[in-house]
Write a protein that holds these residues in place. Structure first.
Motif, PDB file in Angstrom:
ATOM      1  N   GLU A 156     -17.308 -17.751 -18.022  1.00  0.00           N
ATOM      2  CA  GLU A 156     -16.411 -18.914 -17.956  1.00  0.00           C
ATOM      3  C   GLU A 156     -15.317 -18.723 -16.901  1.00  0.00           C
ATOM      4  N   ASP A 157     -14.762 -17.524 -16.882  1.00  0.00           N
ATOM      5  CA  ASP A 157     -13.716 -17.237 -15.888  1.00  0.00           C
ATOM      6  C   ASP A 157     -14.267 -17.349 -14.470  1.00  0.00           C
ATOM      7  N   MET A 158     -15.460 -16.846 -14.275  1.00  0.00           N
ATOM      8  CA  MET A 158     -16.066 -16.886 -12.943  1.00  0.00           C
ATOM      9  C   MET A 158     -16.347 -18.331 -12.535  1.00  0.00           C
ATOM     10  N   ARG A 159     -16.776 -19.114 -13.494  1.00  0.00           N
ATOM     11  CA  ARG A 159     -17.050 -20.529 -13.219  1.00  0.00           C
ATOM     12  C   ARG A 159     -15.750 -21.242 -12.799  1.00  0.00           C
ATOM     13  N   GLU A 160     -14.701 -20.939 -13.508  1.00  0.00           N
ATOM     14  CA  GLU A 160     -13.388 -21.518 -13.209  1.00  0.00           C
ATOM     15  C   GLU A 160     -12.922 -21.066 -11.822  1.00  0.00           C
ATOM     16  N   ARG A 161     -13.197 -19.805 -11.549  1.00  0.00           N
ATOM     17  CA  ARG A 161     -12.738 -19.214 -10.286  1.00  0.00           C
ATOM     18  C   ARG A 161     -13.466 -19.807  -9.081  1.00  0.00           C
ATOM     19  N   LEU A 162     -14.749 -20.026  -9.220  1.00  0.00           N
ATOM     20  CA  LEU A 162     -15.554 -20.465  -8.062  1.00  0.00           C
ATOM     21  C   LEU A 162     -15.655 -21.994  -7.970  1.00  0.00           C
ATOM     22  N   ARG A 163     -15.374 -22.637  -9.056  1.00  0.00           N
ATOM     23  CA  ARG A 163     -15.402 -24.113  -9.123  1.00  0.00           C
ATOM     24  C   ARG A 163     -16.647 -24.683  -8.469  1.00  0.00           C
ATOM     25  N   ALA A 201     -20.165 -22.701  -6.151  1.00  0.00           N
ATOM     26  CA  ALA A 201     -21.412 -22.087  -6.612  1.00  0.00           C
ATOM     27  C   ALA A 201     -21.656 -22.455  -8.078  1.00  0.00           C
ATOM     28  N   THR A 202     -22.910 -22.290  -8.499  1.00  0.00           N
ATOM     29  CA  THR A 202     -23.240 -22.490  -9.906  1.00  0.00           C
ATOM     30  C   THR A 202     -23.266 -21.116 -10.586  1.00  0.00           C
ATOM     31  N   VAL A 203     -22.522 -20.999 -11.655  1.00  0.00           N
ATOM     32  CA  VAL A 203     -22.447 -19.717 -12.358  1.00  0.00           C
ATOM     33  C   VAL A 203     -23.232 -19.826 -13.667  1.00  0.00           C
ATOM     34  N   ILE A 204     -24.188 -18.954 -13.841  1.00  0.00           N
ATOM     35  CA  ILE A 204     -24.973 -18.982 -15.075  1.00  0.00           C
ATOM     36  C   ILE A 204     -24.933 -17.623 -15.760  1.00  0.00           C
ATOM     37  N   GLY A 205     -25.108 -17.639 -17.067  1.00  0.00           N
ATOM     38  CA  GLY A 205     -25.086 -16.400 -17.835  1.00  0.00           C
ATOM     39  C   GLY A 205     -26.233 -16.356 -18.825  1.00  0.00           C
ATOM     40  N   TYR A 206     -26.932 -15.251 -18.862  1.00  0.00           N
ATOM     41  CA  TYR A 206     -27.991 -15.039 -19.846  1.00  0.00           C
ATOM     42  C   TYR A 206     -28.134 -13.538 -20.040  1.00  0.00           C
ATOM     43  N   GLN A 243     -14.799 -13.679  -3.318  1.00  0.00           N
ATOM     44  CA  GLN A 243     -14.220 -14.280  -4.528  1.00  0.00           C
ATOM     45  C   GLN A 243     -14.827 -13.670  -5.802  1.00  0.00           C
ATOM     46  N   ILE A 244     -16.045 -13.178  -5.648  1.00  0.00           N
ATOM     47  CA  ILE A 244     -16.723 -12.588  -6.825  1.00  0.00           C
ATOM     48  C   ILE A 244     -16.325 -11.124  -7.011  1.00  0.00           C
ATOM     49  N   GLU A 245     -16.389 -10.371  -5.920  1.00  0.00           N
ATOM     50  CA  GLU A 245     -16.093  -8.932  -5.975  1.00  0.00           C
ATOM     51  C   GLU A 245     -14.748  -8.668  -5.311  1.00  0.00           C
ATOM     52  N   PRO A 246     -13.983  -7.750  -5.765  1.00  0.00           N
ATOM     53  CA  PRO A 246     -14.251  -6.869  -6.910  1.00  0.00           C
ATOM     54  C   PRO A 246     -13.887  -7.488  -8.263  1.00  0.00           C
TER      55      PRO A 246
END
Lengths: 596, 596
Positions: B455-462, B465-470, B494-497
């Motif tokens: 959720e945080d990553m999704r918020e961060r990248l808006r 990109a599409t952020v998915i989790g499984y 934006q993703i790393e680190p």
């Protein structure tokens, strides 16, 4: 074809047994905990041993123990220049105090008091008696100092000091080991972890428990029970042994068949290295592939590579339904077939598969009060204890019934009874307490070879001793006991090294679940090749370069070389202070590096 | 109170789903094997990759692969004095060829032909293409030589020669890793174990299998299936990956929830050390406490400490009844509660508990042919795949029904379907094959924190990109994927680190089951303290003192010191040939020793 009904007379009520078809409700616990709660620990009812919990509360006051220490060749009360003999065979296993270790001085004690305060520093010799003597009263050290740290920081400061000053240290948990690993050999400082006994966290969602090393196994199990979980290991000594010691000795026990070894269940460790470095590997993750799994090397290292201070362990859900069946088999081949059948029919609910021979049962019935034969009309050669653990009593009962029916049908078993009160099944484990001079061997063997060693030994010793065999058949773990009227060097020479050679010949292990300790470090070569022992010595050298941790025990005297592939017969013994040990030891594999 | 009947409309027939109450007979296999058999391996159907079995039969003939290699900064076709960039973040992870390694000479090839014969020595560059390129086509080395030994003795002779001549070596199994661990970085000799693929023994009584390292996982599973057993691990890559590689990467996968990790299931290993020493630790015993458990350190060492040549593994009985349920949950909190309920109700038969979010499902449905929504009327945020494996279909069905009823009753789940044909459940794992630029992160996190990172990553990248989790929820293993229109350095920054810092903040692991490889060796410090990395470096130095095994990967460049407790910021990088790496790398933890 036999039918179930025609065989139903085989299932009788025998005090603790019920007829097949009756329901076993609310079985209180597993085999191991039953043993614990029914007073079958070796120290109970004999008045010679305090429980660890009493030790904790009494802060090591005067011991009741009257140790009977065997196999000490020379012992002068002073701590230096000793010579001690520990091997079972005559002339074997002479150990010298290593002069490179410093002797304890008053200034050291002053320093430790600064770290731990007055209560954490025990110097009274009477108080030290318990900690100097092993559980079996077979080994006794002469330590003049026991330290009881309460924090990892204190352990670190202690070891940093000992490392710098070359003071040898024995890490000690519940002191319930059977191979002398938890007691000093000479004057090593005893580092007792019993005061580090806090449960730090438990996550009900994942079942992951984090606690200090001094937590008693049974305490942890009780804590978990009320939270719907259970410890993945269960031992006879659960009321006294500590989780740090369990980890350091890679304790096995009953539940291994179901839940696997500590190498799979320990998720993280905090370890203090010999130089005081705190290694924080206290992860709480089931999967973590970031670099080498360093914590693994401390599991089963018997306190020679570092002192375990905290443990993170995966605990399985506590399942409500536990059943126990006691079965009689005509021969060992039938036992093996019954095991295969149990795995097939009981599948995911099989939780223990143990065996004992007729000789074991008879010794128990003859010598131990309260032991009853659950199948008095059967005089078969072998008995099995089969435990199931599951989440649904009806389902489990159906599976157990189908298994028993099938085993009867196929004539794998001759007779049987199902336990009504699971704690009563524990009476058969009294076989471990048979009085007299008992030589105990803890061996792992391929299933097909498990019992022939007992038969061969019986043939070999004939009338000079009673040979019995029992153990965790599901894990291939044989406890071979030789019971004699008295300890006798001639008898020992008939047993050893034969028992080890026979084990090695079938690629077995000369120490299945007890470790090497002081009892059999040099026997390592029966189960591990020289190159592997060289790697072990390399690990020791890397992590404890002054060798202060638990000296005179596994790998302590093998010189690390980094040339694993070269012949190792020229490796010298470097830690004896007088004559090279090589000349003193009667060694089976003369070309191999020796261990004291 | 909701009743089961009132909710029964939630269980519908949806092609592959059946109504609750219907029986699922003869489910063919587990989730993982279903994935394998239904062609979901990344290399299938794309025409870009040969299966390992074809490789074996074709002896590395011309490859069909058209690798797309990213992140190579400078690449000249010649093998020496290279510089390569592998980190995801710009400017990160520059790697230099270490000049201490020798360059391959004709005389070397002549020598290897003497050891292996003509067929075991591959030098054709086209033939080498497959082995130089990783599974994801992300990394490509430039090795000029691939060796295919058939015996341990040959492996030993090869390594002895390379050790003496300072030739760097990459051990390679099925080359299915996801972090670049199984391909060369520069011109390392590839030591491919694929020709060592014999099953050596299987003991039906104990379930212990002994085989060579090059055996393909699926081959082993098929072999066991007809003997009533199954492998304790199951991966998507099972049709190509080899057991030696599984062991070396400590492969996790689906069955870990049920059978635990390889640290518990691997009973023995034969390993050839860097200097050619054969370490025979190939025990077949469940319990063996003779010295340190040395084999453990090779499990997950990614081929940097030794080459695994033989494996002894404990295999569980193959159970006949397998069921799969696909469930919809409103929020992540419900997923957690459903997991707790599943553990309670399904107990000993629970074998997998996986999750994917709505975004994952939608991507699969949008992009991948053949994927169908099993619950088209539900638009919930989360989906669970729950697998049971047991010995009795009737019992299992009852337990599953009780679990589903309870989960509905407590409103933990909103909807669900039960799989009729288990292989169809596999379609949801196509989520791994979503096309486009996908940044994949394999993380272990405490269960409660597992999804907030997504959720945080999704918020961060808006919208970028599409952020998915499984992932494997039962093991706390999240696969976080960031799907973008194209690879973009700004996005990466934006993703790393951030992703690693967030993981470290909750004591997670930045590599749950994939390893560090070449992708993220320096990220080790997010999950392991410097003192632990120092110990790892010590192990490396002890076992491979010239550093020839799988260089430029975990711990290769940390100087071993034996002073674990001292500050490590002054440790220098010793294996780059020009500028010290320290000045090139953008390092999060500047005080820590660096890894290339």
């Amino acid at each position: 074809m036999k039918s179930l009904s025609r065989n139903s007379h085989n299932w009788r009520r025998l005090g603790w047994a019920v007829k097949r078809g009756e329901t076993i409700e609310q079985a209180p616990a597993s085999l191991g905990s039953a043993r614990g709660s029914s007073g079958l620990l070796r120290d109970e009812g004999k008045g010679v041993r305090k429980s660890q919990s009493r030790i904790v509360s009494r802060a090591l006051s005067v011991s009741d123990a009257k140790p009977v220490v065997r196999q000490i060749d020379s012992w002068c009360g002073c701590c230096s220049s000793h010579q001690r003999g520990y091997g079972s065979a005559p002339g074997d296993g002479q150990v010298y105090r290593d002069k490179r270790y410093a002797e304890l001085k008053d200034a050291d004690i002053v320093h430790f008091r600064q770290i731990l305060g007055e209560k954490g520093v025990v110097v009274d010799r009477d108080d030290l008696d318990w900690a100097n003597t092993d559980w079996m009263h077979k080994y006794r050290g002469n330590s003049q100092l026991l330290l009881r740290p309460q924090t990892t920081q204190q352990v670190s400061e202690i070891l940093q000091y000992c490392h710098a000053g070359r003071l040898a240290v024995v890490p000690q948990g519940g002191n319930t080991g059977l191979v002398g690993g938890s007691v000093p050999v000479f004057d090593e400082v005893i580092l007792n972890l019993g005061a580090m006994n806090k449960i730090l966290s438990f996550d009900e969602a994942s079942g992951i428990l984090v606690c200090e090393a001094g937590c008693i196994l049974e305490t942890l199990d009780n804590y978990l029970k009320s939270r719907g979980h259970t410890m993945p290991l269960d031992l006879g000594a659960k009321g006294s042994c500590q989780i740090g010691g369990n980890v350091s000795t890679n304790a096995g026990g009953l539940r291994l068949l179901r839940y696997g070894s500590l190498h799979g269940n320990v998720l993280g460790l905090e370890v203090v290295l010999a130089d005081g470095t705190v290694l924080d590997l206290l992860g709480t993750l089931r999967k973590d592939n970031t670099g080498y799994d360093v914590k693994q090397i401390f599991i089963g290292a018997e306190g020679t590579l570092g002192v375990v201070t905290k443990v993170s362990v995966l605990t399985p859900p506590k399942l409500a339904s536990v059943n126990v069946a006691f079965l009689a088999c005509e021969d060992y081949a039938s036992c093996q077939k019954t095991f295969a059948e149990a795995k097939q029919q009981l599948g995911e609910i099989l939780s223990a598969f143990e065996f004992l021979d007729r000789h074991s049962l008879e010794l128990v019935l003859k010598h131990l009060d309260g032991a009853r034969d659950p199948l008095p009309d059967s005089k078969e050669s072998f008995y099995l204890v089969v435990e199931t653990t599951g989440s649904n009593q009806t389902h489990d009962k159906e599976k157990l019934d189908a298994f028993l029916e099938s085993a009867l049908e196929k004539e794998l078993i001759k007779d049987g009874a199902v336990a009504q009160d699971i704690s009563q099944a524990a009476s058969f484990w009294k076989v471990r307490e048979v009085p007299g001079a008992v030589y105990k061997y803890d061996l792992s063997l391929p299933l097909k070879d498990l019992y022939s060693l007992v038969e061969d030994m019986r043939e070999r010793l004939r009338d000079s001793a009673t040979v019995i065999g029992y153990g965790h058949m599901g894990d291939g773990n044989l406890h071979l006991n030789v019971v004699a009227p008295s300890y006798d060097d001639k008898l020992v020479s008939q047993i050893e090294p034969y028992v080890y050679e026979r084990t090695a010949a079938v690629k077995g292990s000369v120490s299945a679940e007890h470790g090497l300790g002081l009892m059999k470090p040099k026997a390592i070569y029966y189960s591990k090749p020289p190159a592997a022992v060289q790697v072990m010595a390399g690990f020791k050298d890397l992590l404890d370069r002054h060798g202060i941790l638990n000296p005179y025990k596994p790998t302590a005297s093998v010189k690390s070389t980094k040339t694993f592939g070269t012949p190792t017969f020229d490796v010298t013994i470097c830690r004896s202070d007088e004559t090279p040990l090589q000349t003193k030891l009667k060694v089976k594999f003369e070309q191999m590096p020796l261990l004291v």
